[in-house]
Design a protein around this motif. Structure first.
Motif, PDB file in Angstrom:
ATOM      1  N   THR A 196       0.648  -1.189  -0.008  1.00  0.00           N
ATOM      2  CA  THR A 196      -0.153   0.025  -0.242  1.00  0.00           C
ATOM      3  C   THR A 196       0.745   1.294  -0.099  1.00  0.00           C
ATOM      4  O   THR A 196       1.848   1.469   0.835  1.00  0.00           O
ATOM      5  N   ILE A 197       0.836   2.168  -1.073  1.00  0.00           N
ATOM      6  CA  ILE A 197       1.593   3.352  -1.306  1.00  0.00           C
ATOM      7  C   ILE A 197       0.606   4.498  -0.979  1.00  0.00           C
ATOM      8  O   ILE A 197      -0.208   4.751  -1.750  1.00  0.00           O
ATOM      9  N   THR A 198       0.933   5.293  -0.046  1.00  0.00           N
ATOM     10  CA  THR A 198       0.158   6.743   0.128  1.00  0.00           C
ATOM     11  C   THR A 198       0.855   7.813  -0.217  1.00  0.00           C
ATOM     12  O   THR A 198       2.039   7.832  -0.614  1.00  0.00           O
ATOM     13  N   GLY A 199       0.121   8.909  -0.704  1.00  0.00           N
ATOM     14  CA  GLY A 199       0.612  10.201  -1.213  1.00  0.00           C
ATOM     15  C   GLY A 199       1.055  10.179  -2.451  1.00  0.00           C
ATOM     16  O   GLY A 199       1.818  10.820  -2.850  1.00  0.00           O
ATOM     17  N   VAL A 200       0.368   9.444  -3.357  1.00  0.00           N
ATOM     18  CA  VAL A 200       0.612   9.369  -4.711  1.00  0.00           C
ATOM     19  C   VAL A 200       0.140  10.487  -5.283  1.00  0.00           C
ATOM     20  O   VAL A 200      -1.250  10.761  -5.137  1.00  0.00           O
ATOM     21  N   PRO A 201       0.877  11.303  -6.052  1.00  0.00           N
ATOM     22  CA  PRO A 201       0.220  12.348  -6.556  1.00  0.00           C
ATOM     23  C   PRO A 201      -0.849  12.227  -7.839  1.00  0.00           C
ATOM     24  O   PRO A 201      -0.816  11.005  -8.166  1.00  0.00           O
ATOM     25  N   GLU A 202      -1.703  13.283  -7.768  1.00  0.00           N
ATOM     26  CA  GLU A 202      -2.867  12.972  -8.645  1.00  0.00           C
ATOM     27  C   GLU A 202      -2.614  12.845 -10.227  1.00  0.00           C
ATOM     28  O   GLU A 202      -1.539  13.477 -10.433  1.00  0.00           O
ATOM     29  N   GLY A 203      -3.354  12.095 -10.874  1.00  0.00           N
ATOM     30  CA  GLY A 203      -3.046  12.043 -12.373  1.00  0.00           C
ATOM     31  C   GLY A 203      -2.909  10.531 -12.812  1.00  0.00           C
ATOM     32  O   GLY A 203      -2.809   9.547 -12.181  1.00  0.00           O
ATOM     33  N   LYS A 204      -2.418  10.752 -14.275  1.00  0.00           N
ATOM     34  CA  LYS A 204      -2.082   9.440 -14.581  1.00  0.00           C
ATOM     35  C   LYS A 204      -0.766   8.963 -14.505  1.00  0.00           C
ATOM     36  O   LYS A 204       0.307   9.863 -14.521  1.00  0.00           O
ATOM     37  N   ARG A 205      -0.434   7.867 -13.791  1.00  0.00           N
ATOM     38  CA  ARG A 205       0.686   7.259 -13.201  1.00  0.00           C
ATOM     39  C   ARG A 205       1.404   6.045 -13.864  1.00  0.00           C
ATOM     40  O   ARG A 205       0.594   5.227 -14.050  1.00  0.00           O
ATOM     41  N   THR A 206       2.673   6.165 -14.188  1.00  0.00           N
ATOM     42  CA  THR A 206       3.126   4.694 -14.738  1.00  0.00           C
ATOM     43  C   THR A 206       3.659   3.916 -13.677  1.00  0.00           C
ATOM     44  O   THR A 206       4.663   4.507 -13.000  1.00  0.00           O
ATOM     45  N   ILE A 207       2.931   2.787 -13.448  1.00  0.00           N
ATOM     46  CA  ILE A 207       3.571   1.949 -12.309  1.00  0.00           C
ATOM     47  C   ILE A 207       4.154   0.602 -13.118  1.00  0.00           C
ATOM     48  O   ILE A 207       3.854   0.232 -13.915  1.00  0.00           O
ATOM     49  N   ALA A 208       5.267   0.232 -12.247  1.00  0.00           N
ATOM     50  CA  ALA A 208       6.272  -0.833 -12.620  1.00  0.00           C
ATOM     51  C   ALA A 208       6.423  -1.906 -11.393  1.00  0.00           C
ATOM     52  O   ALA A 208       6.581  -1.435 -10.315  1.00  0.00           O
ATOM     53  N   VAL A 209       6.235  -3.021 -11.647  1.00  0.00           N
ATOM     54  CA  VAL A 209       6.850  -4.139 -10.724  1.00  0.00           C
ATOM     55  C   VAL A 209       7.705  -4.960 -11.302  1.00  0.00           C
ATOM     56  O   VAL A 209       7.803  -5.445 -12.324  1.00  0.00           O
ATOM     57  N   GLU A 210       8.947  -5.218 -10.404  1.00  0.00           N
ATOM     58  CA  GLU A 210      10.100  -5.977 -10.847  1.00  0.00           C
ATOM     59  C   GLU A 210      10.155  -6.958  -9.821  1.00  0.00           C
ATOM     60  O   GLU A 210      10.327  -6.586  -8.471  1.00  0.00           O
ATOM     61  N   GLY A 211      10.221  -8.266 -10.237  1.00  0.00           N
ATOM     62  CA  GLY A 211      10.612  -9.397  -9.113  1.00  0.00           C
ATOM     63  C   GLY A 211      11.688 -10.097  -9.254  1.00  0.00           C
ATOM     64  O   GLY A 211      12.734  -9.095  -9.802  1.00  0.00           O
TER      65      GLY A 211
END
Length: 396
Positions: free
Chosen positions: A201-216
């Motif tokens: 859970t990540i809080t305080g994410v700026p508004e708008g379209k965001r690119t998220i990535a997950v690296e395992g």
């Protein structure tokens, strides 16, 4: 009759669901900012600023992006204090006002005009009260230029204050559920958190379209997607990590690296310099032996000649013994010249056979990958795991 009852039941269910949806956010009552008289009187500009800032705060609650939902009706702080006999803003008395408005959270405050650094400003104090616990949960005191107390600027300030007090911040919350236990989550190419049991859970994410990535781990391909974040809201993203193809997975960098190679003569080339070296070495030894033999013969012949001098070797009147000594002297000189030439040739062919040809890089596979050829000289570079340096090993 049955149809009417069914419709009534359906209506009740919908109302129940609606109330449940509204119950998801605690109700908040935003009381109007009270204008404080500091002895100079209450001017119309301050009253107008109080109304505009109060309206802007209520608009933020009505927007639905924060953690609270507004109650019905708009009440003023000074009126509610008079109705409930609150001569102060003690939490217990303010909680009574909140209960009367059916609010779980109460926001209220005051505004006063003052002078700071020779400039007229407003000091705005706002508080947030938990009605159930009768406790203040947040408060702020802001300094506002008079020119910013109306219009769009007033709305911008109110938005910031409401976000600060309501805990909504200027961004939203992102919850990620993945099908792997561990991994790094990045937002706009910046690491923001790590998966724990497949969730973060990540809080305080700026508004708008965001690119998220997950690296395992290297067995999984990188996941990437775009999400829209809204202030005060929680966005949930389900991530399915795809396994890397086995061939590509094997090519991924390991934690440690050790590289070893053997420098050797290419198998398809014939080293002609080796027989040349041994031939010149044999000729050199033979020439040396002949030179020594000629020296001994010349020495034996000279012992039988008195006043022997090599300068007379070309004289045709010398004796037969003297001429024999001269011939062995010449043979000795020729022998030593040949020795010198063959020695130089032996040194050169040794370099060509064992040093120069072995400088060409060829990595011979490890024993598990093929057969090794026997080498007269092997040079093995060993690279350290961190790439900070290398050593060379020579095997004869």
């Amino acid at each position: 009759m049955t149809r009417v009852l069914s419709s009534a039941c359906m209506l009740l269910v919908l109302l129940g669901l609606g109330s449940t949806a509204w119950a998801g956010k605690p109700p908040i009552a935003i009381l109007g900012l009270e204008v404080y008289d500091n002895g100079g009187g209450i001017d119309p500009d301050t009253t107008r600023a109080a109304k505009e800032l109060t309206a802007a705060l209520r608009d933020r609650a009505k927007a639905g992006t924060g953690p609270f939902t507004p109650v019905q009706g708009e009440k003023e702080l000074i009126d509610e204090k008079l109705l409930n006999n609150c001569d102060s803003e003690a939490p217990a008395c303010m909680a009574t006002i909140g209960n009367g408005l059916q609010a779980e959270v109460l926001m209220y405050g005051k505004i006063e005009k003052s002078t700071q650094a020779g400039q007229s400003v407003y000091k705005v104090s706002i508080k947030l009260l938990n009605v159930t616990r009768k406790q203040l949960t947040a408060s702020t005191v802001e300094t506002l230029p008079v020119a910013d107390a109306t219009g769009v600027r007033a709305q911008m300030h109110a938005k910031t204050w409401y976000a600060k007090l309501a805990g909504a911040g200027t961004g939203g919350t992102l919850v990620i559920h993945a099908n792997i236990d561990r991994g790094t989550v990045m937002i706009d190419e910046e690491a923001k958190g790590n998966l724990a049991s497949g969730t973060v859970t990540i809080t305080g994410v700026p508004e708008g379209k965001r690119t998220i990535a997950v690296e395992g781990t290297r067995e999984y391909q990188r996941y990437e997607a775009q999400v829209t974040i809204r202030a005060g809201e929680t966005t949930t993203q389900n991530v399915t990590m795809v396994e890397m193809p086995k061939r590509l997975s094997a090519m991924q960098p390991k934690d440690t690296l050790s590289i070893e190679g053997t420098v050797a003569q290419p198998p398809h080339k014939t080293n002609v310099w080796k027989p040349v070296f041994f031939s010149t070495l044999a000729l050199d030894a033979a020439a040396g032996g002949f030179a020594v033999y000629a020296w001994q013969k010349q020495k034996s012949a000279v012992e039988g000649v008195s006043n022997a001098d090599s300068s007379h070797c070309g004289d045709g009147m010398v004796s037969k013994t003297y001429r024999s000594a001269c011939n062995w002297y010449t043979a000795q000189i020729v022998g030593w010249v040949v020795v010198g030439a063959m020695s130089a040739a032996a040194i050169g062919s040794f370099y060509m056979a064992y040093l120069r040809d072995n400088s060409g890089p060829e990595v011979v596979k490890a024993a598990s990958g093929g057969h090794r050829k026997r080498r007269e000289l092997a040079v093995t570079p060993v690279v350290t795991p961190d790439g900070g340096g290398a050593t060379l090993r020579f095997d004869w």
